[in-house]
Design a protein around this motif. Sequence first.
Motif, PDB file in Angstrom:
ATOM      1  N   MET A   1       0.847  -1.163   0.000  1.00 56.71           N
ATOM      2  CA  MET A   1       0.000   0.000   0.000  1.00 56.71           C
ATOM      3  C   MET A   1       0.896   1.230   0.000  1.00 56.71           C
ATOM      4  O   MET A   1       1.800   1.341   0.800  1.00 56.71           O
ATOM      5  N   TRP A   2       0.635   2.128  -0.929  1.00 54.46           N
ATOM      6  CA  TRP A   2       1.411   3.358  -1.033  1.00 54.46           C
ATOM      7  C   TRP A   2       0.462   4.534  -0.902  1.00 54.46           C
ATOM      8  O   TRP A   2      -0.551   4.602  -1.598  1.00 54.46           O
ATOM      9  N   ILE A   3       0.783   5.451   0.008  1.00 53.04           N
ATOM     10  CA  ILE A   3      -0.036   6.642   0.211  1.00 53.04           C
ATOM     11  C   ILE A   3       0.841   7.863   0.013  1.00 53.04           C
ATOM     12  O   ILE A   3       1.887   8.004   0.649  1.00 53.04           O
ATOM     13  N   TYR A   4       0.429   8.720  -0.887  1.00 61.72           N
ATOM     14  CA  TYR A   4       1.143   9.956  -1.181  1.00 61.72           C
ATOM     15  C   TYR A   4       1.204  10.803   0.083  1.00 61.72           C
ATOM     16  O   TYR A   4       0.205  10.948   0.786  1.00 61.72           O
ATOM     17  N   TRP A   5       2.348  11.370   0.378  1.00 67.85           N
ATOM     18  CA  TRP A   5       2.543  12.078   1.639  1.00 67.85           C
ATOM     19  C   TRP A   5       1.545  13.214   1.841  1.00 67.85           C
ATOM     20  O   TRP A   5       1.159  13.508   2.954  1.00 67.85           O
ATOM     21  N   LYS A   6       1.093  13.829   0.753  1.00 71.68           N
ATOM     22  CA  LYS A   6       0.122  14.928   0.874  1.00 71.68           C
ATOM     23  C   LYS A   6      -1.266  14.430   1.271  1.00 71.68           C
ATOM     24  O   LYS A   6      -2.101  15.215   1.718  1.00 71.68           O
ATOM     25  N   GLU A   7      -1.516  13.141   1.120  1.00 70.56           N
ATOM     26  CA  GLU A   7      -2.847  12.575   1.363  1.00 70.56           C
ATOM     27  C   GLU A   7      -2.930  11.740   2.636  1.00 70.56           C
ATOM     28  O   GLU A   7      -3.921  11.056   2.859  1.00 70.56           O
ATOM     29  N   GLN A   8      -1.921  11.812   3.490  1.00 71.54           N
ATOM     30  CA  GLN A   8      -1.912  10.985   4.697  1.00 71.54           C
ATOM     31  C   GLN A   8      -3.154  11.188   5.557  1.00 71.54           C
ATOM     32  O   GLN A   8      -3.754  10.220   6.013  1.00 71.54           O
ATOM     33  N   CYS A   9      -3.531  12.432   5.772  1.00 68.31           N
ATOM     34  CA  CYS A   9      -4.681  12.708   6.639  1.00 68.31           C
ATOM     35  C   CYS A   9      -5.971  12.107   6.085  1.00 68.31           C
ATOM     36  O   CYS A   9      -6.860  11.728   6.854  1.00 68.31           O
ATOM     37  N   LEU A  45      10.084  15.333  -2.349  1.00 65.13           N
ATOM     38  CA  LEU A  45       9.821  15.563  -0.937  1.00 65.13           C
ATOM     39  C   LEU A  45       9.024  14.389  -0.397  1.00 65.13           C
ATOM     40  O   LEU A  45       8.154  13.852  -1.074  1.00 65.13           O
ATOM     41  N   LYS A  46       9.335  13.995   0.801  1.00 64.10           N
ATOM     42  CA  LYS A  46       8.548  12.960   1.463  1.00 64.10           C
ATOM     43  C   LYS A  46       8.468  13.336   2.934  1.00 64.10           C
ATOM     44  O   LYS A  46       9.473  13.629   3.556  1.00 64.10           O
ATOM     45  N   TRP A  47       7.285  13.341   3.448  1.00 59.19           N
ATOM     46  CA  TRP A  47       7.068  13.638   4.859  1.00 59.19           C
ATOM     47  C   TRP A  47       6.133  12.592   5.420  1.00 59.19           C
ATOM     48  O   TRP A  47       5.147  12.217   4.791  1.00 59.19           O
ATOM     49  N   LYS A  53      -1.910   6.631  11.225  1.00 53.65           N
ATOM     50  CA  LYS A  53      -2.264   5.213  11.328  1.00 53.65           C
ATOM     51  C   LYS A  53      -3.277   4.946  10.232  1.00 53.65           C
ATOM     52  O   LYS A  53      -4.393   5.453  10.270  1.00 53.65           O
ATOM     53  N   VAL A  54      -2.867   4.172   9.247  1.00 56.61           N
ATOM     54  CA  VAL A  54      -3.695   3.971   8.062  1.00 56.61           C
ATOM     55  C   VAL A  54      -5.003   3.249   8.393  1.00 56.61           C
ATOM     56  O   VAL A  54      -5.029   2.305   9.175  1.00 56.61           O
ATOM     57  N   ASP A  55      -6.076   3.756   7.816  1.00 59.71           N
ATOM     58  CA  ASP A  55      -7.384   3.114   7.878  1.00 59.71           C
ATOM     59  C   ASP A  55      -7.472   2.252   6.618  1.00 59.71           C
ATOM     60  O   ASP A  55      -7.835   2.737   5.543  1.00 59.71           O
ATOM     61  N   GLU A  56      -7.089   0.983   6.735  1.00 60.98           N
ATOM     62  CA  GLU A  56      -7.003   0.103   5.572  1.00 60.98           C
ATOM     63  C   GLU A  56      -8.346  -0.084   4.877  1.00 60.98           C
ATOM     64  O   GLU A  56      -8.412  -0.152   3.647  1.00 60.98           O
ATOM     65  N   ASN A  57      -9.430  -0.165   5.634  1.00 61.86           N
ATOM     66  CA  ASN A  57     -10.751  -0.329   5.028  1.00 61.86           C
ATOM     67  C   ASN A  57     -11.072   0.849   4.116  1.00 61.86           C
ATOM     68  O   ASN A  57     -11.542   0.670   3.000  1.00 61.86           O
ATOM     69  N   LYS A  58     -10.828   2.066   4.591  1.00 59.61           N
ATOM     70  CA  LYS A  58     -11.087   3.256   3.788  1.00 59.61           C
ATOM     71  C   LYS A  58     -10.176   3.275   2.565  1.00 59.61           C
ATOM     72  O   LYS A  58     -10.607   3.587   1.463  1.00 59.61           O
ATOM     73  N   TYR A  59      -8.900   2.941   2.762  1.00 64.18           N
ATOM     74  CA  TYR A  59      -7.946   2.949   1.651  1.00 64.18           C
ATOM     75  C   TYR A  59      -8.404   2.013   0.532  1.00 64.18           C
ATOM     76  O   TYR A  59      -8.477   2.408  -0.628  1.00 64.18           O
ATOM     77  N   ASN A  63      -9.609   2.933  -3.187  1.00 65.31           N
ATOM     78  CA  ASN A  63      -8.582   2.596  -4.163  1.00 65.31           C
ATOM     79  C   ASN A  63      -8.650   1.109  -4.516  1.00 65.31           C
ATOM     80  O   ASN A  63      -7.743   0.349  -4.185  1.00 65.31           O
ATOM     81  N   PRO A  64      -9.712   0.690  -5.194  1.00 68.83           N
ATOM     82  CA  PRO A  64      -9.803  -0.727  -5.549  1.00 68.83           C
ATOM     83  C   PRO A  64      -8.707  -1.084  -6.543  1.00 68.83           C
ATOM     84  O   PRO A  64      -8.278  -0.251  -7.342  1.00 68.83           O
ATOM     85  N   GLY A  65      -8.270  -2.298  -6.501  1.00 66.15           N
ATOM     86  CA  GLY A  65      -7.242  -2.760  -7.429  1.00 66.15           C
ATOM     87  C   GLY A  65      -7.742  -2.773  -8.865  1.00 66.15           C
ATOM     88  O   GLY A  65      -8.949  -2.746  -9.115  1.00 66.15           O
ATOM     89  N   GLU A  66      -6.821  -2.830  -9.798  1.00 69.37           N
ATOM     90  CA  GLU A  66      -7.189  -2.829 -11.212  1.00 69.37           C
ATOM     91  C   GLU A  66      -8.004  -4.066 -11.590  1.00 69.37           C
ATOM     92  O   GLU A  66      -8.818  -4.017 -12.490  1.00 69.37           O
TER      93      GLU A  66
END
Length: 73
Positions: A1-9, A45-47, A53-59, A63-66
Motif C-alpha cells: 500500500m502506497w499513500i502519497y505524503w500529501k494525502e496521509q490525513c 519531498l517525502k514527509w 495510522k492507516v485506515d485500511e478499510n477506507k484505503y 482505491n480498488p485494485g485494477e
Amino acid sequence: MWIYWKEQCNYCSNYESCSYYNKAQELISKLDSIDRHTTGVYGTLKWACDYFKVDENKYYRLNPGECEDGINS
C-alpha cells in the motif's frame, strides 16, 4: 500500500480525533508550496506524520485494485 505524503490525513484512522490535524495540514501546505515553486532543484519531498495510522478499510474502498471486479466488495 502506497499513500502519497500529501494525502496521509485522508487515510488516517485518527483523522477525526487528531489534535495535530490543523498543524499537519499547515506543514503539508508549506511543503507543497516548496515542491511546486522551487526551480532548479530536482528531487522528491517525502514527509511522514508521526501520528499517522492507516485506515485500511477506507484505503481499499477508495482505491480498488485494477482487477477488482466488485464481487467481494
